[in-house]
Motif scaffolding. Structure first.
Motif, short mmCIF file in Angstrom:
data_model
loop_
_atom_site.label_atom_id
_atom_site.label_comp_id
_atom_site.label_asym_id
_atom_site.label_seq_id
_atom_site.Cartn_x
_atom_site.Cartn_y
_atom_site.Cartn_z
N MET A 1 0.84 -1.17 0.00
CA MET A 1 0.00 0.00 0.00
C MET A 1 0.90 1.24 0.00
SD MET A 1 -2.98 1.22 2.70
CE MET A 1 -2.76 -0.26 3.61
N ILE A 2 0.47 2.24 -0.75
CA ILE A 2 1.21 3.50 -0.85
C ILE A 2 0.44 4.56 -0.09
CG2 ILE A 2 2.17 5.23 -2.42
CD1 ILE A 2 2.02 3.01 -4.63
N LEU A 3 1.14 5.28 0.79
CA LEU A 3 0.53 6.33 1.60
C LEU A 3 1.20 7.67 1.31
CD1 LEU A 3 0.44 4.59 5.12
CD2 LEU A 3 -1.36 4.61 3.37
N ARG A 4 0.43 8.72 1.52
CA ARG A 4 0.97 10.08 1.44
C ARG A 4 0.33 10.88 2.56
NH1 ARG A 4 0.38 14.75 -3.05
NH2 ARG A 4 1.90 16.12 -2.10
N ARG A 5 1.12 11.77 3.13
CA ARG A 5 0.59 12.60 4.22
C ARG A 5 -0.13 13.81 3.64
NH1 ARG A 5 3.35 14.26 9.90
NH2 ARG A 5 1.65 15.60 10.60
N TYR A 6 -1.33 14.02 4.12
CA TYR A 6 -2.14 15.20 3.82
C TYR A 6 -2.54 15.79 5.16
CZ TYR A 6 -2.70 13.39 -0.94
OH TYR A 6 -2.48 12.91 -2.21
N GLY A 7 -1.99 16.95 5.50
CA GLY A 7 -2.32 17.58 6.78
C GLY A 7 -1.87 16.73 7.94
N SER A 8 -2.83 16.36 8.80
CA SER A 8 -2.50 15.62 10.02
C SER A 8 -2.80 14.13 9.91
CB SER A 8 -3.27 16.21 11.21
OG SER A 8 -4.67 16.08 10.97
N TYR A 10 -2.25 10.34 7.29
CA TYR A 10 -1.73 9.62 6.14
C TYR A 10 -2.91 8.94 5.45
CZ TYR A 10 3.04 10.19 7.83
OH TYR A 10 4.24 10.72 8.23
N HIS A 11 -2.94 9.01 4.13
CA HIS A 11 -4.02 8.41 3.34
C HIS A 11 -3.43 7.51 2.27
CE1 HIS A 11 -7.13 11.16 4.93
NE2 HIS A 11 -6.13 12.03 4.98
N SER A 12 -4.14 6.43 1.97
CA SER A 12 -3.72 5.58 0.87
C SER A 12 -3.98 6.32 -0.44
CB SER A 12 -4.46 4.25 0.90
OG SER A 12 -5.86 4.45 0.83
N ALA A 32 -9.12 4.06 0.73
CA ALA A 32 -9.08 2.69 1.22
C ALA A 32 -8.53 2.61 2.64
CB ALA A 32 -8.23 1.82 0.29
N PHE A 33 -7.68 3.58 3.02
CA PHE A 33 -7.04 3.54 4.34
C PHE A 33 -6.62 4.95 4.72
CE2 PHE A 33 -3.12 3.37 6.86
CZ PHE A 33 -3.47 2.53 7.90
N SER A 34 -6.79 5.29 5.97
CA SER A 34 -6.23 6.54 6.49
C SER A 34 -5.96 6.35 7.97
CB SER A 34 -7.17 7.73 6.25
OG SER A 34 -8.35 7.59 6.99
N ALA A 38 -0.11 11.13 14.11
CA ALA A 38 0.43 10.78 15.43
C ALA A 38 0.35 9.27 15.67
CB ALA A 38 -0.31 11.53 16.52
N GLU A 39 -0.76 8.67 15.29
CA GLU A 39 -0.93 7.22 15.45
C GLU A 39 0.04 6.46 14.54
OE1 GLU A 39 -4.36 3.85 14.67
OE2 GLU A 39 -4.99 5.91 15.09
N PHE A 40 0.20 6.94 13.29
CA PHE A 40 1.13 6.31 12.36
C PHE A 40 2.54 6.37 12.93
CE2 PHE A 40 4.13 6.30 8.87
CZ PHE A 40 3.71 5.22 8.10
#
Length: 139
Positions: A1-8, A10-12, A32-34, A38-40
């Motif tokens: 899965m590929i994630l990118r940070r948007y604001g606060s 991470y989204h797939s 599909a995932f966010s 902080a949790e990440f």
């Protein structure tokens, strides 16, 4: 899965590499995932960094750029395919170092015919981090 940070958070994302777009190398959230950043950061540790690049040459500008973007996307998907269970890829580039396509034209003279040879590359590289859940940081 590929994630990118948007604001606060991470989204797939899915890669959207289009030569006709203003930003040729882009990503679109696929919902599909966010996860909250902080949790990440508490759950995942970076274990590797990959710098992805590509280049292409051709006599037709659009075809050469298409080939470049297809190669870069395939390199990204190959890295995604190598991930072990519990690992994700995270796009590390930000606005200040976002990868862009670059072009150089060279004149090719063949008797009565003048043509261009197009050379395309990506600069800077697309940087992605391999992050693993519960892993100890490394590189």
């Amino acid at each position: 899965m590929i994630l990118r940070r948007y604001g606060s958070a991470y989204h797939s994302v899915d890669p959207v590499f289009e030569p006709a777009a203003l930003t040729e190398i882009g990503f679109r959230r696929n919902h599909a995932f966010s996860v909250a950043a902080a949790e990440f950061d508490e759950s995942y540790a970076r274990v590797a960094v990959r710098e992805l690049s590509a280049d292409a040459n051709g006599e037709v500008q659009r075809k050469a750029e298409d080939a470049l973007l297809a190669r870069l996307e395939q390199a990204l998907l190959d890295e995604d395919g190598k991930l072990a269970e519990g690992q994700v890829l995270v796009v590390l580039n930000d606005r200040s170092d976002w990868p862009k396509t670059r072009e150089r034209r060279e004149g090719v003279h063949d008797e009565d015919d003048n043509q261009f040879q197009f050379h395309w590359w990506v600069e800077p590289s697309l940087r992605v981090g391999v992050f693993a859940q519960g892993a100890q940081g490394g590189d």
